[in-house]
Design a protein around this motif. Sequence first.
Motif, PDB file in Angstrom:
ATOM      1  N   LEU A 240     -15.755  54.858  41.865  1.00 28.36           N
ATOM      2  CA  LEU A 240     -14.756  55.694  41.206  1.00 28.36           C
ATOM      3  C   LEU A 240     -14.500  55.195  39.789  1.00 28.36           C
ATOM      4  O   LEU A 240     -14.450  55.967  38.827  1.00 28.36           O
ATOM      5  N   LEU A 241     -14.386  53.885  39.645  1.00 24.57           N
ATOM      6  CA  LEU A 241     -14.124  53.303  38.331  1.00 24.57           C
ATOM      7  C   LEU A 241     -15.384  53.244  37.474  1.00 24.57           C
ATOM      8  O   LEU A 241     -15.330  53.411  36.261  1.00 24.57           O
ATOM      9  N   GLY A 242     -16.527  52.996  38.112  1.00 22.39           N
ATOM     10  CA  GLY A 242     -17.756  52.780  37.352  1.00 22.39           C
ATOM     11  C   GLY A 242     -18.563  54.029  37.081  1.00 22.39           C
ATOM     12  O   GLY A 242     -19.584  53.959  36.397  1.00 22.39           O
ATOM     13  N   GLY A 243     -18.145  55.181  37.608  1.00 22.59           N
ATOM     14  CA  GLY A 243     -18.926  56.395  37.414  1.00 22.59           C
ATOM     15  C   GLY A 243     -18.898  56.884  35.973  1.00 22.59           C
ATOM     16  O   GLY A 243     -17.836  56.993  35.362  1.00 22.59           O
ATOM     17  N   SER A 244     -20.072  57.150  35.418  1.00 23.28           N
ATOM     18  CA  SER A 244     -20.160  57.612  34.034  1.00 23.28           C
ATOM     19  C   SER A 244     -20.969  58.899  33.907  1.00 23.28           C
ATOM     20  O   SER A 244     -21.231  59.354  32.798  1.00 23.28           O
ATOM     21  N   VAL A 383     -16.186  53.990  29.604  1.00 19.77           N
ATOM     22  CA  VAL A 383     -17.282  53.516  30.440  1.00 19.77           C
ATOM     23  C   VAL A 383     -17.222  52.001  30.608  1.00 19.77           C
ATOM     24  O   VAL A 383     -17.428  51.473  31.712  1.00 19.77           O
ATOM     25  N   ILE A 384     -16.932  51.277  29.542  1.00 14.98           N
ATOM     26  CA  ILE A 384     -16.859  49.813  29.620  1.00 14.98           C
ATOM     27  C   ILE A 384     -15.727  49.377  30.542  1.00 14.98           C
ATOM     28  O   ILE A 384     -15.899  48.492  31.394  1.00 14.98           O
ATOM     29  N   LEU A 385     -14.562  49.994  30.395  1.00 19.54           N
ATOM     30  CA  LEU A 385     -13.435  49.665  31.269  1.00 19.54           C
ATOM     31  C   LEU A 385     -13.744  49.994  32.721  1.00 19.54           C
ATOM     32  O   LEU A 385     -13.353  49.264  33.633  1.00 19.54           O
ATOM     33  N   GLY A 386     -14.456  51.080  32.947  1.00 18.53           N
ATOM     34  CA  GLY A 386     -14.827  51.442  34.310  1.00 18.53           C
ATOM     35  C   GLY A 386     -15.743  50.419  34.949  1.00 18.53           C
ATOM     36  O   GLY A 386     -15.572  50.046  36.119  1.00 18.53           O
ATOM     37  N   GLY A 387     -16.734  49.937  34.204  1.00 18.01           N
ATOM     38  CA  GLY A 387     -17.624  48.906  34.736  1.00 18.01           C
ATOM     39  C   GLY A 387     -16.896  47.614  35.031  1.00 18.01           C
ATOM     40  O   GLY A 387     -17.132  46.967  36.065  1.00 18.01           O
ATOM     41  N   ALA A 388     -15.968  47.224  34.142  1.00 20.49           N
ATOM     42  CA  ALA A 388     -15.175  46.017  34.381  1.00 20.49           C
ATOM     43  C   ALA A 388     -14.284  46.182  35.603  1.00 20.49           C
ATOM     44  O   ALA A 388     -14.110  45.254  36.409  1.00 20.49           O
ATOM     45  N   GLY A 389     -13.723  47.380  35.773  1.00 20.11           N
ATOM     46  CA  GLY A 389     -12.898  47.638  36.947  1.00 20.11           C
ATOM     47  C   GLY A 389     -13.688  47.534  38.235  1.00 20.11           C
ATOM     48  O   GLY A 389     -13.177  47.066  39.266  1.00 20.11           O
ATOM     49  N   THR A 390     -14.960  47.944  38.205  1.00 18.74           N
ATOM     50  CA  THR A 390     -15.820  47.815  39.380  1.00 18.74           C
ATOM     51  C   THR A 390     -15.978  46.354  39.772  1.00 18.74           C
ATOM     52  O   THR A 390     -15.922  46.002  40.955  1.00 18.74           O
ATOM     53  N   LEU A 391     -16.167  45.482  38.796  1.00 20.54           N
ATOM     54  CA  LEU A 391     -16.311  44.056  39.090  1.00 20.54           C
ATOM     55  C   LEU A 391     -15.044  43.492  39.736  1.00 20.54           C
ATOM     56  O   LEU A 391     -15.115  42.676  40.664  1.00 20.54           O
TER      57      LEU A 391
END
Length: 423
Positions: A240-244, A383-391
């Motif tokens: 959900l967070l990492g989807g781009s 997109v960057i914030l989403g990837g960080a949220g996935t981690l």
Amino acid sequence: MFDSESHHHSGLAVFQYTNFTLYQVERFCVIAALEMQSVAVGWQVYEITRRPLDLGLVGLAQFLPNVLLFLLAGHVADRFSRKKVLLICNLGFATCSAVLIEISQRGPRNVMAIFAVLVLLGIVRSFNAPAGRSLIPALVPAEAFPTAVAWNATTYQAATILGPAIGGLLYALFRRPAGVYATSIAACAVATVALARIHVRSAIRPQEEVSLRTVLAGLHYIWTHRAILGSISLDLFAVLLGGSVALLPVYAREILHTGPWGLGLLRAAPGAGATIMAILLAYRPLRRRAGAIMLWCVAGFGVFTIVFGISHSLTLSLAALVLVGATDMVSIVVRGTLVQIATPDEVRGRVNAVDMIFIGASNELGEFESGLTAHWFGTVPAVILGGAGTLVMVGLWAWMFPELRKVDRLTADHLVPVGEQKT
């Protein structure tokens, strides 16, 4: 990580079952049709409004019907012929494409009519998903099922490669979306022919009265199986967070400076990586420390999402998206194996309906989240914030669901945690 003793001939043995092969043809055609349609709709909507938020609304319009209807859809899959449900859904998909052609011919200046069709499309998809996923165990014997799951995932990913690529090419060729939608109708027709030839092994399912207990049976089953709950909820929140994907039209036009053909390549790249990983898993199945490997791969999904977010090179962006798809496929196969093998047939439709809500939330609702954060913060920061949220979510789930982290082997009859291997 992988079982080095797997034999190559066993990987293809599942295709000796004609019903399974026909279902893969049907599944490929339907998914390719929907992917072509998705590329055309995304580009058409963005050309009309030029607002990233509307790309997010494209996902939301298709996801909300799933939220409202998933309990009903699960009951339908458990009480009626799953093959007949799928036949009706194929007709619904073709109808949606036909209406989109009519809308496109009129040259719309707003997107309200398109969104109305997307809501109808979401309704059809809400019934198609649990019926289709629940049908697979009736097409192959139990001993062939794990391989069938891997090839089913491979078919899906192959369609997500060719579907967007063909859709983008047709859009660029015809310079309008009607040709893409017409091709989608043709693909649905082929799918219907293949599905009609399938002979499903009938299974005796007890007739249950409709009650609150039976309606919520799928939710109760998942809630009481912590490894399953952890795997599908991780997919929900992390992806959900990492989807781009929803922002790819913006990246194609504004950041990577390419056209519909480039958008098609970007949409196809995750499917390419996922297909490679799915085939690898079909021939060399994941056998040891499956839970830990799944967590690490979801973390990789977040890292490669960040790489895509900061990239201004089409080549690097495509490579990052290939790796996004490859790491996500590990999660898909582990979750799919847990849900399908461990669930009794009489509740499989309801369990799959709940599972599809998690998947739908991580895809369609994830697209809305991406569009909204892009509207607030800008495309690249979103997109960057989403990837960080996935981690961050991977770390939380590793702590909250030790049952998932400790899953070692995936077998047809049980899950074996690390340190409790059976001989």
